[in-house]
Design a protein around this motif. Structure first.
Motif, PDB file in Angstrom:
ATOM      1  N   ALA A   1      31.525  -6.738   0.634  1.00 15.70           N
ATOM      2  CA  ALA A   1      32.924  -7.192   0.646  1.00 15.70           C
ATOM      3  C   ALA A   1      33.927  -6.051   0.464  1.00 15.70           C
ATOM      4  O   ALA A   1      34.882  -5.955   1.243  1.00 15.70           O
ATOM      5  CB  ALA A   1      33.136  -8.279  -0.402  1.00 15.70           C
ATOM      6  N   PRO A   2      33.766  -5.152  -0.511  1.00 18.22           N
ATOM      7  CA  PRO A   2      34.729  -4.055  -0.627  1.00 18.22           C
ATOM      8  C   PRO A   2      34.704  -3.119   0.582  1.00 18.22           C
ATOM      9  O   PRO A   2      35.744  -2.608   0.999  1.00 18.22           O
ATOM     10  CB  PRO A   2      34.318  -3.305  -1.886  1.00 18.22           C
ATOM     11  CG  PRO A   2      33.358  -4.161  -2.601  1.00 18.22           C
ATOM     12  CD  PRO A   2      32.837  -5.158  -1.645  1.00 18.22           C
ATOM     13  N   PHE A   3      33.517  -2.914   1.133  1.00 16.90           N
ATOM     14  CA  PHE A   3      33.439  -2.060   2.324  1.00 16.90           C
ATOM     15  C   PHE A   3      34.137  -2.708   3.513  1.00 16.90           C
ATOM     16  O   PHE A   3      34.838  -2.039   4.273  1.00 16.90           O
ATOM     17  CB  PHE A   3      31.986  -1.736   2.669  1.00 16.90           C
ATOM     18  CG  PHE A   3      31.353  -0.785   1.696  1.00 16.90           C
ATOM     19  CD1 PHE A   3      31.828   0.508   1.552  1.00 16.90           C
ATOM     20  CD2 PHE A   3      30.288  -1.188   0.912  1.00 16.90           C
ATOM     21  CE1 PHE A   3      31.250   1.395   0.653  1.00 16.90           C
ATOM     22  CE2 PHE A   3      29.708  -0.312   0.014  1.00 16.90           C
ATOM     23  CZ  PHE A   3      30.195   0.972  -0.122  1.00 16.90           C
ATOM     24  N   ALA A   4      33.971  -4.020   3.661  1.00 22.12           N
ATOM     25  CA  ALA A   4      34.641  -4.732   4.753  1.00 22.12           C
ATOM     26  C   ALA A   4      36.158  -4.686   4.567  1.00 22.12           C
ATOM     27  O   ALA A   4      36.906  -4.476   5.532  1.00 22.12           O
ATOM     28  CB  ALA A   4      34.153  -6.181   4.829  1.00 22.12           C
ATOM     29  N   GLY A   5      36.620  -4.876   3.337  1.00 22.02           N
ATOM     30  CA  GLY A   5      38.055  -4.813   3.072  1.00 22.02           C
ATOM     31  C   GLY A   5      38.628  -3.431   3.318  1.00 22.02           C
ATOM     32  O   GLY A   5      39.722  -3.287   3.877  1.00 22.02           O
TER      33      GLY A   5
ATOM     34  N   TRP B   1      37.360  -1.144   5.370  1.00 26.54           N
ATOM     35  CA  TRP B   1      37.312  -0.928   6.815  1.00 26.54           C
ATOM     36  C   TRP B   1      38.486  -1.627   7.502  1.00 26.54           C
ATOM     37  O   TRP B   1      39.179  -1.034   8.331  1.00 26.54           O
ATOM     38  CB  TRP B   1      35.989  -1.444   7.389  1.00 26.54           C
ATOM     39  CG  TRP B   1      35.901  -1.338   8.868  1.00 26.54           C
ATOM     40  CD1 TRP B   1      35.605  -0.231   9.601  1.00 26.54           C
ATOM     41  CD2 TRP B   1      36.152  -2.381   9.813  1.00 26.54           C
ATOM     42  NE1 TRP B   1      35.639  -0.530  10.938  1.00 26.54           N
ATOM     43  CE2 TRP B   1      35.976  -1.843  11.092  1.00 26.54           C
ATOM     44  CE3 TRP B   1      36.503  -3.732   9.677  1.00 26.54           C
ATOM     45  CZ2 TRP B   1      36.139  -2.601  12.241  1.00 26.54           C
ATOM     46  CZ3 TRP B   1      36.664  -4.478  10.824  1.00 26.54           C
ATOM     47  CH2 TRP B   1      36.494  -3.911  12.083  1.00 26.54           C
ATOM     48  N   LEU B   2      38.732  -2.892   7.135  1.00 25.81           N
ATOM     49  CA  LEU B   2      39.838  -3.637   7.743  1.00 25.81           C
ATOM     50  C   LEU B   2      41.170  -2.998   7.397  1.00 25.81           C
ATOM     51  O   LEU B   2      42.048  -2.876   8.262  1.00 25.81           O
ATOM     52  CB  LEU B   2      39.804  -5.095   7.268  1.00 25.81           C
ATOM     53  CG  LEU B   2      40.855  -6.017   7.867  1.00 25.81           C
ATOM     54  CD1 LEU B   2      40.668  -6.126   9.377  1.00 25.81           C
ATOM     55  CD2 LEU B   2      40.775  -7.385   7.220  1.00 25.81           C
ATOM     56  N   GLY B   3      41.334  -2.564   6.155  1.00 22.57           N
ATOM     57  CA  GLY B   3      42.575  -1.916   5.752  1.00 22.57           C
ATOM     58  C   GLY B   3      42.838  -0.638   6.527  1.00 22.57           C
ATOM     59  O   GLY B   3      43.968  -0.365   6.944  1.00 22.57           O
ATOM     60  N   LEU B   4      41.795   0.144   6.755  1.00 21.56           N
ATOM     61  CA  LEU B   4      41.963   1.377   7.531  1.00 21.56           C
ATOM     62  C   LEU B   4      42.297   1.080   8.991  1.00 21.56           C
ATOM     63  O   LEU B   4      43.068   1.805   9.623  1.00 21.56           O
ATOM     64  CB  LEU B   4      40.696   2.235   7.442  1.00 21.56           C
ATOM     65  CG  LEU B   4      40.435   2.862   6.078  1.00 21.56           C
ATOM     66  CD1 LEU B   4      39.059   3.516   6.042  1.00 21.56           C
ATOM     67  CD2 LEU B   4      41.515   3.871   5.740  1.00 21.56           C
TER      68      LEU B   4
END
Length: 95
Positions: free
Chosen positions: A26-30, A32-35
């Motif tokens: 979840a933190p990695f997905a967030g 990635w999406l933020g970037l």
């Protein structure tokens, strides 16, 4: 070093490691999406998204509390005789 000490004292269980690994994407997905979205949306849209996420988070928490049968209001606890509080941290099993 701290993680090793916490693990050695038994504070970290097999179940907590399993839950950590399940939640790790979840933190990695967030991130990635933020970037990906950085610089593509304006500030007003960003603020709306953040407010909607906060609203959703709060609504989920209220629903969880209602499902657990807890009352809303000031934090109160009923302690068994001889039981001590530790730095104001409560587990769900202490209620």
């Amino acid at each position: 070093m701290s993680a090793l000490w916490i693990g050695a004292t038994g504070a970290v269980t097999r179940d907590s490691v399993k839950l950590f690994l399940i939640g790790l994407p979840a933190p990695f997905a967030g991130t990635w999406l933020g970037l990906k979205l950085f610089g593509r949306i304006n500030e007003a849209t960003f603020r709306k998204v953040v407010l909607l996420l906060r609203l959703d988070s709060g609504a989920v928490r209220i629903f969880q509390l209602a499902q657990a049968g807890l009352q809303f209001g000031p934090r109160t606890t009923i302690l068994e005789p001889g039981k001590q509080l530790s730095a104001g941290v409560f587990s769900p099993h202490e209620f």
